[in-house]
Design a protein around this motif. Structure first.
Motif, PDB file in Angstrom:
ATOM      1  N   ALA A  85       0.873  -1.184   0.000  1.00  0.00           N
ATOM      2  CA  ALA A  85       0.000   0.000   0.000  1.00  0.00           C
ATOM      3  C   ALA A  85       0.903   1.224   0.000  1.00  0.00           C
ATOM      4  O   ALA A  85       1.633   1.470   0.974  1.00  0.00           O
ATOM      5  N   SER A 128      -7.239   1.245  -1.389  1.00  0.00           N
ATOM      6  CA  SER A 128      -6.013   0.931  -2.124  1.00  0.00           C
ATOM      7  C   SER A 128      -5.722  -0.569  -2.088  1.00  0.00           C
ATOM      8  O   SER A 128      -5.374  -1.175  -3.112  1.00  0.00           O
ATOM      9  N   ALA A 180      -0.207   4.391  -1.659  1.00  0.00           N
ATOM     10  CA  ALA A 180      -0.958   5.485  -2.278  1.00  0.00           C
ATOM     11  C   ALA A 180      -1.265   6.627  -1.323  1.00  0.00           C
ATOM     12  O   ALA A 180      -2.099   7.479  -1.616  1.00  0.00           O
TER      13      ALA A 180
END
Ligand code: C5P
Length: 220
Positions: free
Chosen positions: A8, A80, A10
């Motif tokens: 992850a 995400s 983002a």
């Protein structure tokens, strides 16, 4: 057991005070996201999907190996990971979900997570004990109670899951739900989550001080 990794990456990096996504901020000259991908690979997880901010896809592609799959992340970490999970091959048995914000996770932690999955755990997270006294406060910051410290744990990543279990948990999670980790997602469908020892070196980089500590850790 064939495990794939999700990173992850983002998030925005607002709390770090960076003028670029946190995952692109360099640590000893290497972006945090690259450290996280390299850590998963050092731990034996080669298939990796990274959730990135949609507008920064080219910048992420430039710093990651060509065989890493990039997907557009969402407005929350949950969104995400949901997007990245959809890009994980249906042929893998297990998925490790990792935060780009934990660049210095030692391979031993990844090995412990993989071993627990191989031994049959449907979900496993690395944890550390809580060393500080931990209290509950009201809106005014006044202490209203204290939590017994002994059963408390701080949760790290990568978190490991039987792939089908994680897919089912995300399928049943209402769209728009925002949970801070994936153990919480599988918990919503009643899956038991095991724990293995985490590692202080896998600390999360959130504010500038964390990055300074990480720089010391790698000796740059
Ligand atoms: O915000 P926090 O530090 O809890 O984020 C943990 C991880 O989730 C970070 O690696 C961040 O890049 C990622 N994240 C994401 N999509 C978001 C928000 C955070 O992939 N929308």
């Amino acid at each position: 057991m064939h495990a794939a990794g999700i990173v992850a990456a983002a998030g925005s990096g607002l709390r770090l005070g960076a003028d670029q996504p946190k995952a692109l901020v360099p640590l000893a000259g290497r972006p945090l996201v690259r450290w996280a991908v390299d850590a998963l690979r050092a731990g034996g997880v080669t298939d990796v999907v990274v959730a990135v901010p949609a507008v920064e896809r080219a910048a992420f592609a430039a710093v990651l190996p060509d065989d890493v799959v990039l997907v557009d992340g969402g407005a929350s970490r949950t969104a995400s990971v949901r997007a990245a999970l959809a890009a994980v091959s249906g042929t893998v048995d297990a998925v490790l979900v990792h935060d780009a914000a934990r660049p210095l996770t030692p391979p031993d932690v990844i090995a412990r997570v993989l071993a627990a999955l191989a031994a049959g755990a449907p979900a496993v997270v690395p944890v550390l004990p809580v060393v500080d006294t931990t209290v509950v406060v009201d809106d005014g910051g006044v202490i209203t109670g204290a939590l017994p410290r002994e059963p408390l744990r701080r949760v790290q990543t990568p978190q490991g899951f039987d792939r089908a279990t994680l897919v089912e948990a995300y399928r049943r999670l209402p769209a728009g739900a925002e949970l801070t980790d994936d153990a919480a997602v599988v918990h919503t469908i009643g899956v038991e989550v095991a724990t293995v020892p985490g590692d202080d070196r896998a600390a999360k980089v959130t504010v500038a001080h964390d990055l300074a500590l990480a720089e010391l850790q790698v000796g740059s």
